[in-house]
Design an enzyme around this catalytic site. Structure first.
Site, PDB file in Angstrom:
ATOM      1  N   GLU A   1     -34.031  12.039  -2.089  1.00 38.94           N
ATOM      2  CA  GLU A   1     -34.424  13.449  -2.184  1.00 38.94           C
ATOM      3  C   GLU A   1     -34.470  14.123  -0.816  1.00 38.94           C
ATOM      4  O   GLU A   1     -35.134  15.138  -0.635  1.00 38.94           O
ATOM      5  CB  GLU A   1     -35.792  13.575  -2.868  1.00 38.94           C
ATOM      6  CG  GLU A   1     -36.944  12.937  -2.118  1.00 38.94           C
ATOM      7  CD  GLU A   1     -37.175  11.471  -2.494  1.00 38.94           C
ATOM      8  OE1 GLU A   1     -38.322  11.011  -2.332  1.00 38.94           O
ATOM      9  OE2 GLU A   1     -36.232  10.804  -2.941  1.00 38.94           O
TER      10      GLU A   1
ATOM     11  N   ASP B   1     -37.228  17.356   2.827  1.00 41.50           N
ATOM     12  CA  ASP B   1     -37.532  16.337   1.824  1.00 41.50           C
ATOM     13  C   ASP B   1     -38.314  16.981   0.693  1.00 41.50           C
ATOM     14  O   ASP B   1     -39.278  17.735   0.927  1.00 41.50           O
ATOM     15  CB  ASP B   1     -38.348  15.210   2.457  1.00 41.50           C
ATOM     16  CG  ASP B   1     -38.540  14.045   1.502  1.00 41.50           C
ATOM     17  OD1 ASP B   1     -37.634  13.211   1.417  1.00 41.50           O
ATOM     18  OD2 ASP B   1     -39.598  13.983   0.855  1.00 41.50           O
TER      19      ASP B   1
ATOM     20  N   ASN C   1     -39.737  13.000 -11.666  1.00 34.15           N
ATOM     21  CA  ASN C   1     -39.113  11.965 -12.497  1.00 34.15           C
ATOM     22  C   ASN C   1     -40.095  11.400 -13.521  1.00 34.15           C
ATOM     23  O   ASN C   1     -39.736  11.167 -14.680  1.00 34.15           O
ATOM     24  CB  ASN C   1     -38.578  10.836 -11.615  1.00 34.15           C
ATOM     25  CG  ASN C   1     -37.351  11.237 -10.823  1.00 34.15           C
ATOM     26  OD1 ASN C   1     -36.544  12.041 -11.278  1.00 34.15           O
ATOM     27  ND2 ASN C   1     -37.210  10.690  -9.633  1.00 34.15           N
TER      28      ASN C   1
END
Length: 231
Positions: free
Chosen positions: A148, A105, A113
């Protein structure tokens, strides 16, 4: 001029699919000036039909790829991963091999972002996918698990070897998983879960669940680390 041609007349028609040249239809005859206008018109129709057939084949391959692969990263998707895991579980039970699953992960992905925009976030995921795929064997399966999160199937791999692979993945992402110069290095947390299908009464999805719980521990313990599940 590289090959002898037993012909006096040669007609070559380009086969195009969506404006791209994908083939050539060559027709030869032994006598000179052998192709009449009606011959050329008929062969143009043949070339056109060949282009349609090639386009249909491309569409079929694209549709099949979309059914099994993640569009953003090019990796296998979650559904295809579970199909392969089920198959490997059955094979490992027969031959008495261990099975290991890793879940990776991206740490603090939301920050990428927020700081750089979603486009850079997509680039991060694509770069991580390339780093993961490049750090495992050809026989290993790498898939995008969602968001993700990525998952890796290591056939015939015990816990100790799987841990080494997980550390290799973690280092590979730090080195190769940053998509643009000047960005802070991308880091991942990785979990490891191993089972022997012949000895364990569980199901393949329970192995993935164990890895998922171990990943939560990796996050809680500070991220950027490998944690082994208690199976």
């Amino acid at each position: 001029g590289r090959h002898a041609l037993d012909a006096a007349s040669l007609l070559a028609l380009v086969i195009e699919v969506r404006g791209e040249r994908v083939g050539l239809l060559d027709c030869v005859r032994r006598r000179p000036n052998a192709f009449e206008p009606r011959d050329i018109a008929m062969l143009r129709i043949v070339a056109s039909q060949a282009a349609v057939a090639l386009r249909n084949a491309q569409l079929y391959e694209e549709t099949r790829a979309l059914a099994t692969h993640d569009e953003l990263t090019g990796l296998l998707n979650r559904r295809r991963f579970f199909e392969l895991l089920d198959a490997d579980w059955t094979r490992s039970r027969r031959f008495d091999h261990p099975v290991s699953v890793l879940i990776a992960d991206v740490d603090r992905f939301k920050d990428y972002n927020d700081r750089h925009g979603h486009l850079v976030g997509y680039l991060v995921l694509a770069a991580v996918a390339v780093a993961l795929r490049g750090a495992v064997r050809e026989t290993d399966i790498v898939a995008r698990f969602g968001g993700e999160k990525f998952v890796v199937l290591l056939p015939a791999t015990g816990s100790a070897a799987a841990y080494e692979v997980a550390e290799k993945l973690r280092r590979a992402v730090v080195t190769h998983g940053t998509p643009t110069p000047g960005m802070e290095p991308v880091r991942i947390s990785v979990s490891v879960a191993t089972a022997n299908p012949r000895e364990d009464e569980g199901e393949p999805r329970e192995l993935v669940s164990a890895a998922d719980h171990a990943l939560l521990r990796a996050k809680a313990e500070g991220r950027d680390r490998v944690v082994v599940a208690d199976c």
